[in-house]
Motif scaffolding. Structure first.
Motif, PDB file in Angstrom:
ATOM      1  N   ARG A 114       0.756  -1.192  -0.177  1.00 31.36           N
ATOM      2  CA  ARG A 114      -0.087  -0.085   0.041  1.00 31.36           C
ATOM      3  C   ARG A 114       0.743   1.321  -0.035  1.00 31.36           C
ATOM      4  NH1 ARG A 114      -2.738  -0.040   6.118  1.00 31.36           N
ATOM      5  NH2 ARG A 114      -0.886   0.006   7.132  1.00 31.36           N
ATOM      6  N   GLU A 115       2.061   1.308   0.363  1.00 26.60           N
ATOM      7  CA  GLU A 115       2.898   2.421   0.435  1.00 26.60           C
ATOM      8  C   GLU A 115       4.064   2.404  -0.703  1.00 26.60           C
ATOM      9  OE1 GLU A 115       2.345   4.482   2.714  1.00 26.60           O
ATOM     10  OE2 GLU A 115       1.148   3.611   4.068  1.00 26.60           O
ATOM     11  N   THR A 116       3.856   1.773  -1.550  1.00 24.97           N
ATOM     12  CA  THR A 116       4.931   1.467  -2.636  1.00 24.97           C
ATOM     13  C   THR A 116       4.231   1.857  -4.046  1.00 24.97           C
ATOM     14  OG1 THR A 116       5.516  -0.615  -1.945  1.00 24.97           O
ATOM     15  CG2 THR A 116       6.399  -0.158  -4.168  1.00 24.97           C
ATOM     16  N   PRO A 117       4.737   2.957  -4.481  1.00 23.48           N
ATOM     17  CA  PRO A 117       3.980   3.610  -5.893  1.00 23.48           C
ATOM     18  C   PRO A 117       4.234   2.372  -6.866  1.00 23.48           C
ATOM     19  CG  PRO A 117       5.963   5.187  -5.102  1.00 23.48           C
ATOM     20  CD  PRO A 117       5.936   3.628  -4.244  1.00 23.48           C
ATOM     21  N   TRP A 177      13.832  -1.408   2.717  1.00 24.84           N
ATOM     22  CA  TRP A 177      13.947  -1.618   1.537  1.00 24.84           C
ATOM     23  C   TRP A 177      15.075  -1.078   0.605  1.00 24.84           C
ATOM     24  CZ3 TRP A 177      10.581  -5.038  -0.633  1.00 24.84           C
ATOM     25  CH2 TRP A 177       9.454  -5.553   0.298  1.00 24.84           C
ATOM     26  N   SER A 178      15.790  -1.601  -0.153  1.00 23.09           N
ATOM     27  CA  SER A 178      16.837  -1.028  -0.909  1.00 23.09           C
ATOM     28  C   SER A 178      16.528   0.002  -1.898  1.00 23.09           C
ATOM     29  CB  SER A 178      17.560  -2.195  -1.589  1.00 23.09           C
ATOM     30  OG  SER A 178      16.689  -2.979  -2.626  1.00 23.09           O
ATOM     31  N   GLU A 179      17.290   0.564  -2.582  1.00 24.95           N
ATOM     32  CA  GLU A 179      16.923   1.648  -3.601  1.00 24.95           C
ATOM     33  C   GLU A 179      15.890   1.307  -4.410  1.00 24.95           C
ATOM     34  OE1 GLU A 179      20.571   3.289  -5.154  1.00 24.95           O
ATOM     35  OE2 GLU A 179      20.953   4.394  -3.277  1.00 24.95           O
ATOM     36  N   ASP A 180      16.169  -0.044  -4.778  1.00 27.53           N
ATOM     37  CA  ASP A 180      14.988  -0.292  -6.005  1.00 27.53           C
ATOM     38  C   ASP A 180      13.514  -0.398  -5.593  1.00 27.53           C
ATOM     39  OD1 ASP A 180      14.886  -2.859  -4.859  1.00 27.53           O
ATOM     40  OD2 ASP A 180      16.256  -3.926  -6.416  1.00 27.53           O
ATOM     41  N   ARG A 181      13.232  -0.558  -4.056  1.00 28.08           N
ATOM     42  CA  ARG A 181      12.073  -0.497  -3.673  1.00 28.08           C
ATOM     43  C   ARG A 181      11.440  -1.867  -4.129  1.00 28.08           C
ATOM     44  NH1 ARG A 181       9.288   5.497  -4.281  1.00 28.08           N
ATOM     45  NH2 ARG A 181      11.305   6.654  -3.626  1.00 28.08           N
ATOM     46  N   LEU A 182      12.045  -2.698  -4.718  1.00 27.69           N
ATOM     47  CA  LEU A 182      11.513  -4.102  -4.931  1.00 27.69           C
ATOM     48  C   LEU A 182      12.113  -5.197  -4.089  1.00 27.69           C
ATOM     49  CD1 LEU A 182      11.523  -3.865  -8.649  1.00 27.69           C
ATOM     50  CD2 LEU A 182       9.468  -3.847  -7.136  1.00 27.69           C
ATOM     51  N   HIS A 183      13.304  -4.978  -3.638  1.00 26.28           N
ATOM     52  CA  HIS A 183      14.026  -5.775  -2.804  1.00 26.28           C
ATOM     53  C   HIS A 183      14.332  -5.247  -1.384  1.00 26.28           C
ATOM     54  CE1 HIS A 183      14.932  -7.227  -6.862  1.00 26.28           C
ATOM     55  NE2 HIS A 183      14.467  -8.201  -6.416  1.00 26.28           N
ATOM     56  N   PRO A 200       7.080  16.915   1.039  1.00 25.89           N
ATOM     57  CA  PRO A 200       6.486  16.377  -0.139  1.00 25.89           C
ATOM     58  C   PRO A 200       7.375  16.578  -1.449  1.00 25.89           C
ATOM     59  CG  PRO A 200       5.087  17.689   1.286  1.00 25.89           C
ATOM     60  CD  PRO A 200       6.424  17.760   1.944  1.00 25.89           C
ATOM     61  N   ALA A 201       8.095  17.675  -1.387  1.00 29.20           N
ATOM     62  CA  ALA A 201       8.947  17.912  -2.443  1.00 29.20           C
ATOM     63  C   ALA A 201      10.115  16.804  -2.696  1.00 29.20           C
ATOM     64  CB  ALA A 201       9.537  19.239  -2.462  1.00 29.20           C
ATOM     65  N   GLU A 202      10.629  16.535  -1.359  1.00 30.14           N
ATOM     66  CA  GLU A 202      11.664  15.571  -1.425  1.00 30.14           C
ATOM     67  C   GLU A 202      10.856  14.127  -1.839  1.00 30.14           C
ATOM     68  OE1 GLU A 202      14.646  17.178   2.099  1.00 30.14           O
ATOM     69  OE2 GLU A 202      12.849  15.960   2.398  1.00 30.14           O
ATOM     70  N   LEU A 203       9.945  13.844  -1.540  1.00 29.94           N
ATOM     71  CA  LEU A 203       9.121  12.537  -1.745  1.00 29.94           C
ATOM     72  C   LEU A 203       9.088  12.322  -3.470  1.00 29.94           C
ATOM     73  CD1 LEU A 203       6.777  12.047   1.137  1.00 29.94           C
ATOM     74  CD2 LEU A 203       9.028  10.674   0.414  1.00 29.94           C
ATOM     75  N   TRP A 263      13.604   7.055  -8.808  1.00 28.80           N
ATOM     76  CA  TRP A 263      13.104   5.552  -8.604  1.00 28.80           C
ATOM     77  C   TRP A 263      12.627   5.218  -9.970  1.00 28.80           C
ATOM     78  CZ3 TRP A 263       8.163   3.373  -8.438  1.00 28.80           C
ATOM     79  CH2 TRP A 263       8.073   2.195  -8.215  1.00 28.80           C
ATOM     80  N   ALA A 264      11.570   5.833 -10.390  1.00 29.37           N
ATOM     81  CA  ALA A 264      10.982   5.563 -11.863  1.00 29.37           C
ATOM     82  C   ALA A 264      11.832   5.433 -13.074  1.00 29.37           C
ATOM     83  CB  ALA A 264       9.595   6.670 -11.930  1.00 29.37           C
ATOM     84  N   ARG A 265      12.785   6.071 -12.950  1.00 31.36           N
ATOM     85  CA  ARG A 265      13.506   6.643 -13.834  1.00 31.36           C
ATOM     86  C   ARG A 265      14.727   5.345 -14.013  1.00 31.36           C
ATOM     87  NH1 ARG A 265      15.932  11.287 -12.866  1.00 31.36           N
ATOM     88  NH2 ARG A 265      14.173  12.285 -14.154  1.00 31.36           N
ATOM     89  N   GLU A 266      15.121   5.037 -12.750  1.00 32.41           N
ATOM     90  CA  GLU A 266      16.319   4.332 -12.637  1.00 32.41           C
ATOM     91  C   GLU A 266      15.951   2.942 -12.399  1.00 32.41           C
ATOM     92  OE1 GLU A 266      20.438   4.072  -9.492  1.00 32.41           O
ATOM     93  OE2 GLU A 266      19.063   5.729  -9.385  1.00 32.41           O
ATOM     94  N   PHE A 267      14.844   2.713 -11.852  1.00 31.82           N
ATOM     95  CA  PHE A 267      14.557   1.305 -11.482  1.00 31.82           C
ATOM     96  C   PHE A 267      13.120   0.712 -11.862  1.00 31.82           C
ATOM     97  CE2 PHE A 267      17.007   2.701  -7.694  1.00 31.82           C
ATOM     98  CZ  PHE A 267      18.383   1.871  -7.961  1.00 31.82           C
ATOM     99  N   LEU A 268      12.084   1.716 -11.885  1.00 28.56           N
ATOM    100  CA  LEU A 268      10.818   0.954 -12.407  1.00 28.56           C
ATOM    101  C   LEU A 268      10.925   0.998 -13.978  1.00 28.56           C
ATOM    102  CD1 LEU A 268       7.774   0.320 -11.869  1.00 28.56           C
ATOM    103  CD2 LEU A 268       7.365   2.762 -12.136  1.00 28.56           C
ATOM    104  N   LEU A 269      11.368   1.719 -14.692  1.00 27.14           N
ATOM    105  CA  LEU A 269      11.382   1.816 -16.024  1.00 27.14           C
ATOM    106  C   LEU A 269      12.092   0.735 -16.744  1.00 27.14           C
ATOM    107  CD1 LEU A 269      11.257   5.507 -17.142  1.00 27.14           C
ATOM    108  CD2 LEU A 269       9.462   3.966 -17.219  1.00 27.14           C
TER     109      LEU A 269
END
Length: 267
Positions: free
Chosen positions: A138-141, A183-189, A225-228, A235-241
């Motif tokens: 629930r907290e993960t984009p 969570w690590s930087e990738d938010r998946l592991h 909020p700006a930092e988030l 994160w989206a650029r480096e890991f999600l895409l």
């Protein structure tokens, strides 16, 4: 915290085999040998500490980790599950199906049915079987939109555990891993600390002494909020895409990767 059996009732564990995907392989938890450690290695150490030392200076516990990152449930069932019959361990842990659930169009009912088929192949050859629920996203984009599918799958997993008398490490209910530091930087592991929390939960689920997986995190300054927003964009650029791209191309992070600890060996 799930502790269905007390430590006095827990059968002796002298051998342990972990099977699964990147969660069990231990991604993003650097190990002493330059590879990955992870919660399963940490659990093996907790189990080993309940055993005497051998004359060679090892603990009297044999451990194998067959997990490989990116593996789908059917791959785990085809590649890893058959090895349990040969190894005949006292304990097997299996966490599988998460990569299937993340795929578009997947059906958690179907994944659960195939998971139970794998369980029925393992149980005749293992003293005990430990399974894991899926994390609460629930907290993960992006992944928060899959929360309903994960909850449905978890309900099936708990029913499977009841039918087959399995131990369950309920990571869905583990509040401490809702903290970003788990969570690590990738938010998946998981991060190293996240892996430690899961290892403690798993040990307690088996009735094995361990630290408190819900121990409070040290205080930290909240993000603005700006930092988030900046963090989410990065994160989206480096890991999600790249992660989405691999799935669109039918690639896996586990291509050409083999199990890190394929044989039962003393710790």
């Amino acid at each position: 915290m799930p502790t269905s059996r007390s430590s006095q009732e827990t059968p002796e564990i002298t051998s342990y085999v972990a099977i699964g995907d990147s969660f069990t392989e231990g991604l993003n938890d650097p190990g002493p040998d330059g590879g990955f450690a992870g919660w399963a290695d940490r659990l093996a150490r907790l189990l080993a500490e309940q055993r005497p030392m051998t004359g060679s200076g090892h603990y009297d516990l044999r451990y194998a980790n067959l997990a490989v990152r990116g593996r789908l449930l059917d791959q785990i069932a085809a590649e890893q599950v058959p090895q349990i019959a040969q190894m005949q361990p006292d304990l097997v842990s299996i966490c599988a199906g998460g990569n299937d659930i993340l795929r578009p169009g997947s059906d958690p009912d179907d994944v659960a049915e195939r998971f139970e088929q794998a369980v029925t192949r393992i149980t005749p050859h293992a003293g005990r079987l430990l399974i894991f629920t899926g994390f609460d996203t629930r907290e993960t984009p992006v992944l928060k939109h899959l929360r309903g599918k994960i909850a449905t799958y978890n309900a099936h997993l708990r029913a499977i555990a009841d039918r087959h008398d399995l131990a369950v490490a309920d990571v869905w209910a583990l509040r401490s891993v809702r903290d970003r530091r788990a969570w690590s930087e990738d938010r998946l592991h998981l991060s190293p600390e996240g892996h430690e929390r899961v290892a403690q939960l798993a040990a307690r689920s088996l009735g094995v002494p361990a630290g408190d997986p819900e121990a409070p995190w040290p205080p930290t300054a909240p993000h603005t909020p700006a930092e988030l927003r900046r963090e989410n964009i990065q994160w989206a650029r480096e890991f999600l895409l790249p992660w989405v791209g691999r799935r669109l191309r039918g690639e896996s992070s586990g291509d050409h990767v083999s199990a890190k600890r394929p044989e039962l060996e003393l710790l």
